[in-house]
Design a protein around this motif. Structure first.
Motif, PDB file in Angstrom:
ATOM      1  N   VAL A  33       4.852   4.582  -3.475  1.00 58.56           N
ATOM      2  CA  VAL A  33       4.698   3.336  -2.724  1.00 58.56           C
ATOM      3  C   VAL A  33       6.079   2.691  -2.554  1.00 58.56           C
ATOM      4  O   VAL A  33       6.955   2.861  -3.393  1.00 58.56           O
ATOM      5  N   MET A  34       6.252   1.987  -1.445  1.00 53.87           N
ATOM      6  CA  MET A  34       7.465   1.193  -1.221  1.00 53.87           C
ATOM      7  C   MET A  34       7.076  -0.262  -1.142  1.00 53.87           C
ATOM      8  O   MET A  34       6.014  -0.597  -0.600  1.00 53.87           O
ATOM      9  N   TYR A  35       7.938  -1.132  -1.674  1.00 53.27           N
ATOM     10  CA  TYR A  35       7.659  -2.563  -1.623  1.00 53.27           C
ATOM     11  C   TYR A  35       8.973  -3.341  -1.698  1.00 53.27           C
ATOM     12  O   TYR A  35      10.013  -2.793  -2.059  1.00 53.27           O
ATOM     13  N   PHE A  36       8.909  -4.626  -1.352  1.00 57.95           N
ATOM     14  CA  PHE A  36      10.056  -5.507  -1.494  1.00 57.95           C
ATOM     15  C   PHE A  36       9.946  -6.287  -2.800  1.00 57.95           C
ATOM     16  O   PHE A  36       8.855  -6.680  -3.191  1.00 57.95           O
ATOM     17  N   THR A  37      11.078  -6.513  -3.443  1.00 56.20           N
ATOM     18  CA  THR A  37      11.107  -7.344  -4.637  1.00 56.20           C
ATOM     19  C   THR A  37      11.131  -8.801  -4.221  1.00 56.20           C
ATOM     20  O   THR A  37      11.403  -9.144  -3.068  1.00 56.20           O
ATOM     21  N   MET A  64       0.819  -1.216   0.000  1.00 55.05           N
ATOM     22  CA  MET A  64       0.000   0.000   0.000  1.00 55.05           C
ATOM     23  C   MET A  64       0.851   1.263   0.000  1.00 55.05           C
ATOM     24  O   MET A  64       1.902   1.312   0.616  1.00 55.05           O
ATOM     25  N   GLY A  65       0.342   2.286  -0.679  1.00 52.87           N
ATOM     26  CA  GLY A  65       0.988   3.587  -0.707  1.00 52.87           C
ATOM     27  C   GLY A  65      -0.067   4.664  -0.841  1.00 52.87           C
ATOM     28  O   GLY A  65      -1.265   4.410  -0.670  1.00 52.87           O
ATOM     29  N   ALA A  66       0.352   5.864  -1.171  1.00 50.95           N
ATOM     30  CA  ALA A  66      -0.573   6.996  -1.268  1.00 50.95           C
ATOM     31  C   ALA A  66      -0.602   7.539  -2.698  1.00 50.95           C
ATOM     32  O   ALA A  66       0.392   7.490  -3.409  1.00 50.95           O
ATOM     33  N   CYS A  67      -1.758   8.064  -3.068  1.00 51.76           N
ATOM     34  CA  CYS A  67      -1.958   8.646  -4.383  1.00 51.76           C
ATOM     35  C   CYS A  67      -2.873   9.853  -4.227  1.00 51.76           C
ATOM     36  O   CYS A  67      -3.801   9.836  -3.423  1.00 51.76           O
ATOM     37  N   ARG A  68      -2.607  10.895  -5.004  1.00 57.09           N
ATOM     38  CA  ARG A  68      -3.489  12.061  -4.988  1.00 57.09           C
ATOM     39  C   ARG A  68      -3.987  12.303  -6.397  1.00 57.09           C
ATOM     40  O   ARG A  68      -3.211  12.418  -7.339  1.00 57.09           O
ATOM     41  N   ASN A 128      -5.348  14.822  -8.799  1.00 53.75           N
ATOM     42  CA  ASN A 128      -5.235  16.274  -8.834  1.00 53.75           C
ATOM     43  C   ASN A 128      -6.105  16.834  -9.959  1.00 53.75           C
ATOM     44  O   ASN A 128      -5.605  17.312 -10.963  1.00 53.75           O
ATOM     45  N   ALA A 129      -7.421  16.720  -9.800  1.00 54.56           N
ATOM     46  CA  ALA A 129      -8.311  17.246 -10.840  1.00 54.56           C
ATOM     47  C   ALA A 129      -9.635  17.647 -10.223  1.00 54.56           C
ATOM     48  O   ALA A 129      -9.723  18.633  -9.520  1.00 54.56           O
ATOM     49  N   VAL A 130     -10.646  16.842 -10.429  1.00 49.57           N
ATOM     50  CA  VAL A 130     -12.013  17.181 -10.068  1.00 49.57           C
ATOM     51  C   VAL A 130     -12.171  17.529  -8.593  1.00 49.57           C
ATOM     52  O   VAL A 130     -12.616  18.610  -8.242  1.00 49.57           O
ATOM     53  N   ASP A 131     -11.801  16.613  -7.716  1.00 49.17           N
ATOM     54  CA  ASP A 131     -11.998  16.876  -6.286  1.00 49.17           C
ATOM     55  C   ASP A 131     -10.716  16.778  -5.464  1.00 49.17           C
ATOM     56  O   ASP A 131     -10.738  16.938  -4.262  1.00 49.17           O
ATOM     57  N   GLY A 132      -9.598  16.512  -6.097  1.00 47.18           N
ATOM     58  CA  GLY A 132      -8.329  16.441  -5.377  1.00 47.18           C
ATOM     59  C   GLY A 132      -8.305  15.378  -4.304  1.00 47.18           C
ATOM     60  O   GLY A 132      -7.670  15.539  -3.273  1.00 47.18           O
ATOM     61  N   SER A 133      -8.993  14.276  -4.562  1.00 50.88           N
ATOM     62  CA  SER A 133      -9.133  13.249  -3.534  1.00 50.88           C
ATOM     63  C   SER A 133      -7.827  12.525  -3.252  1.00 50.88           C
ATOM     64  O   SER A 133      -6.961  12.391  -4.109  1.00 50.88           O
ATOM     65  N   LEU A 134      -7.711  12.083  -2.018  1.00 47.19           N
ATOM     66  CA  LEU A 134      -6.601  11.237  -1.618  1.00 47.19           C
ATOM     67  C   LEU A 134      -7.019   9.805  -1.913  1.00 47.19           C
ATOM     68  O   LEU A 134      -8.133   9.400  -1.598  1.00 47.19           O
ATOM     69  N   ASN A 135      -6.145   9.061  -2.546  1.00 45.40           N
ATOM     70  CA  ASN A 135      -6.445   7.692  -2.946  1.00 45.40           C
ATOM     71  C   ASN A 135      -5.415   6.742  -2.371  1.00 45.40           C
ATOM     72  O   ASN A 135      -4.364   7.151  -1.895  1.00 45.40           O
ATOM     73  N   GLN A 136      -5.723   5.495  -2.483  1.00 48.81           N
ATOM     74  CA  GLN A 136      -4.825   4.435  -2.066  1.00 48.81           C
ATOM     75  C   GLN A 136      -4.190   3.864  -3.330  1.00 48.81           C
ATOM     76  O   GLN A 136      -4.878   3.649  -4.322  1.00 48.81           O
TER      77      GLN A 136
END
Length: 152
Positions: free
Chosen positions: A147-151, A102-106, A108-116
């Motif tokens: 996002v960060m993850y292990f290979t 899991m990481g973070a996503c934004r 940046n348009a209609v409502d500027g929502s924070l996403n997963q």
């Protein structure tokens, strides 16, 4: 603020050996896998297909840990319905050791929502999903993600 003195050594191929006595193998204490680079996310949709988009990204890999950043800007939604954006082409496939990453996503348009942002376990793909699960494929939306993850 304290400073530390480096008491390890440098290998012939440029790796750093940390003098840890708990591990009997010198290879386990050698930092010899560091990489920075760019990648181009391939955008998709969970239903239908995106008409056009631009994308870019960069990553840093230290050992098995990958720090991934990206930007996908949708310029034409095509036949994609109001579901979630998918992406593929990450530079190193993820490990399945902990399931999805899991990481973070934004958006940046209609409502500027924070996403997963999710990188799927044992995969080179992932997706964005609004926290309220209503979907987020919108025209002229820019999705910035990290996002960060292990290979594997």
């Amino acid at each position: 603020l304290s400073t530390a003195t480096f008491s390890g050594s440098i290998t012939a191929n440029g790796g750093i050996i940390f003098p840890v006595t708990q591990v009997s193998s010198a290879d386990a204490n050698t930092l010899d896998d560091y990489e920075e680079g760019t990648w181009t996310p391939v955008a998709g949709a969970s239903s239908g297909s995106i008409g056009s988009y631009t994308s870019s990204g960069y990553y840093t890999k230290v050992g098995r840990l990958v720090y991934l950043n990206g930007l996908i800007t949708i310029t034409n939604t095509g036949t994609a319905t109001n579901q979630y954006v998918t992406f593929s082409g990450i530079p190193y496939p993820s490990s399945s050791a902990y399931g999805n990453w899991m990481g973070a996503c934004r958006e940046n348009a209609v409502d500027g929502s924070l996403n997963q942002v999710i990188v799927n376990g044992n995969s080179s793909s992932g997706s964005f999903l609004k926290y309220n699960n209503t979907g987020n494929i919108v025209l002229n939306a820019a999705f910035y993600f990290s996002v960060m993850y292990f290979t594997a």
